[in-house]
Design a protein around this motif. Sequence first.
Motif, short mmCIF file in Angstrom:
data_model
loop_
_atom_site.label_atom_id
_atom_site.label_comp_id
_atom_site.label_asym_id
_atom_site.label_seq_id
_atom_site.Cartn_x
_atom_site.Cartn_y
_atom_site.Cartn_z
N LEU A 11 17.67 18.48 22.82
CA LEU A 11 18.89 17.90 23.39
C LEU A 11 19.89 18.99 23.75
CD1 LEU A 11 19.52 14.84 21.02
CD2 LEU A 11 18.77 14.75 23.40
N LEU A 12 20.00 20.00 22.89
CA LEU A 12 20.89 21.13 23.18
C LEU A 12 20.47 21.82 24.47
CD1 LEU A 12 21.69 23.11 19.90
CD2 LEU A 12 23.32 22.12 21.49
N ARG A 13 19.19 22.08 24.58
CA ARG A 13 18.67 22.76 25.76
C ARG A 13 18.94 21.94 27.02
NH1 ARG A 13 12.59 22.70 25.51
NH2 ARG A 13 12.99 20.62 26.37
N ASP A 14 18.93 20.61 26.87
CA ASP A 14 19.13 19.74 28.02
C ASP A 14 20.60 19.47 28.34
OD1 ASP A 14 16.40 19.61 28.29
OD2 ASP A 14 16.20 17.64 27.35
N GLY A 15 21.51 20.08 27.57
CA GLY A 15 22.91 19.99 27.94
C GLY A 15 23.84 19.33 26.95
N ALA A 16 23.35 18.91 25.78
CA ALA A 16 24.24 18.35 24.76
C ALA A 16 25.19 19.44 24.25
CB ALA A 16 23.44 17.77 23.60
N GLY A 17 26.35 19.04 23.79
CA GLY A 17 27.32 20.00 23.28
C GLY A 17 26.99 20.43 21.86
N PRO A 18 27.17 21.70 21.52
CA PRO A 18 26.95 22.13 20.13
C PRO A 18 28.04 21.61 19.21
CG PRO A 18 27.82 23.95 21.44
CD PRO A 18 27.58 22.81 22.40
N ALA A 19 27.67 21.23 18.00
CA ALA A 19 28.63 20.73 17.01
C ALA A 19 28.51 21.58 15.76
CB ALA A 19 28.35 19.26 16.69
N ARG A 70 28.28 7.75 26.74
CA ARG A 70 28.90 8.42 25.60
C ARG A 70 28.53 9.91 25.61
NH1 ARG A 70 30.56 3.55 26.09
NH2 ARG A 70 30.77 2.24 24.23
N ASP A 71 29.35 10.71 24.94
CA ASP A 71 29.06 12.14 24.77
C ASP A 71 28.00 12.31 23.67
OD1 ASP A 71 31.08 12.98 26.63
OD2 ASP A 71 32.57 12.59 25.07
N VAL A 72 27.19 13.35 23.81
CA VAL A 72 26.19 13.67 22.79
C VAL A 72 26.39 15.12 22.35
CG1 VAL A 72 23.73 13.94 22.29
CG2 VAL A 72 24.52 12.00 23.65
N PHE A 73 26.44 15.31 21.04
CA PHE A 73 26.59 16.63 20.43
C PHE A 73 25.44 16.84 19.45
CE2 PHE A 73 30.71 14.74 21.35
CZ PHE A 73 31.37 15.72 22.06
N GLY A 93 27.47 2.31 20.71
CA GLY A 93 28.40 1.49 21.47
C GLY A 93 29.79 1.43 20.88
N LEU A 94 29.91 1.56 19.57
CA LEU A 94 31.21 1.55 18.90
C LEU A 94 31.93 2.89 19.01
CD1 LEU A 94 30.24 -0.32 15.60
CD2 LEU A 94 31.70 -1.22 17.41
N SER A 95 31.23 3.92 19.46
CA SER A 95 31.70 5.29 19.33
C SER A 95 32.03 5.93 20.67
CB SER A 95 30.64 6.14 18.60
OG SER A 95 30.25 5.51 17.39
N LEU A 96 32.84 6.98 20.62
CA LEU A 96 33.12 7.78 21.80
C LEU A 96 32.01 8.78 22.06
CD1 LEU A 96 36.88 8.56 21.06
CD2 LEU A 96 36.02 7.00 22.80
#
Length: 398
Positions: free
Chosen positions: A268-276, A248-251, A220-223
Amino acid sequence: MASLKYWLWLTGRKLSGPLKLALLDRFGEPDRIYYGEKEEYSLIEGITRAAVASLEDKSMDEANRILGDCQRLGLRILTLRDAEYPERLRTVYNPPLLLYVQGRLPLFDEEVAVAMVGSRKASPYALEMGEKLAFQMAGLGAVIVSGLAAGGDAAAHRGALRAGGFTAAVIGGGHDILYPRENRRLYEDIGARGVILSEYPPGTEHMGRHFPVRNRIISGLSLGVVVTEAPEQSGALITASRALDQGRDVFVLPGQAGDWHCAGSNRLLRDGAGPAMDAWDVLGHYVERFPHKLRQLRVEEPRRFGGAPAQPPQKERPAAEPPAPALPVLRLDDDHGLTDDQLRIVKALRGRTVQVDDLIDETQIPARRVLSALTMLTLDKIVTQESGKRFSLAVTLQ
């Protein structure tokens, strides 16, 4: 100080968070709830007899104890109605009524705050890369938020502190009860140079059921939230789920296929999270909104895991841009090993930068398959991700 007692009394009632918020909506302030009557309490939708009985307990003993402990420990108490309470957190589902604060509280709403979470039993790879990512992002101006747990959380805090950046820890118990004990030095460093937050008063043990609850504060505190490593059924996945619920975005730091340490995070990556894989994989999404907060130069971490001796990071200074290196060539008539989806996406990106939604429209490939293909193309350094979820080729097609 007098009004704080009523907030402390309210948070000590055996009621759910949403029910306490409903009482605040109806009565306005905690002192009016305190002096309310049984008949008024009974008008709240969904309230039980046990909840009404708890509200009829007017003892202030616990509130006075907490105030004394906070004064002894040097803690501030921030209420939901205070101006300093982060708006990002205030607007999530079931925000904490109170935050106990140790250290300097930044203006979270004006910061590029990025949460980093990972497994307590993290692999050496995740610990190294998580600390490196936190070092890079903090060095570029981001605030790193994590949970001060062993493993991945601790690595994120260490990386931020080593970069001279700011880090916030959200804990699942009282400030006066150290958990885990091996993080004592880290706890002291964050308290002195960052901020430690909890919705639990002093004297509260760190219990297993508290950690999923506190995760909503971290996100909640984060982007956005970076998951450095998570097996199936990991607490880090709970934080990612909370983040998605909060918009929020998930990486994800990509892990080795088949490794149980990262089975959940790779999903999570397979489901669409962004790679970091680099700080700008994350921060590039926010630089247009917070250009004054982020230094748009790469921060290199000292080498500490073998190889040449570690050198301190050099002071950044303007330098002439070197000539752009020639892009590697990808010959489409060779056995390039691309899937049909990847090949269609590569051809669609030829000579331009395209947003992911436009790629989905143009290729008519389902969104999940497009995101999966882009992830693999990014890992293979055929495609590069830019700010605003835009993609372009990192190769020349022939």
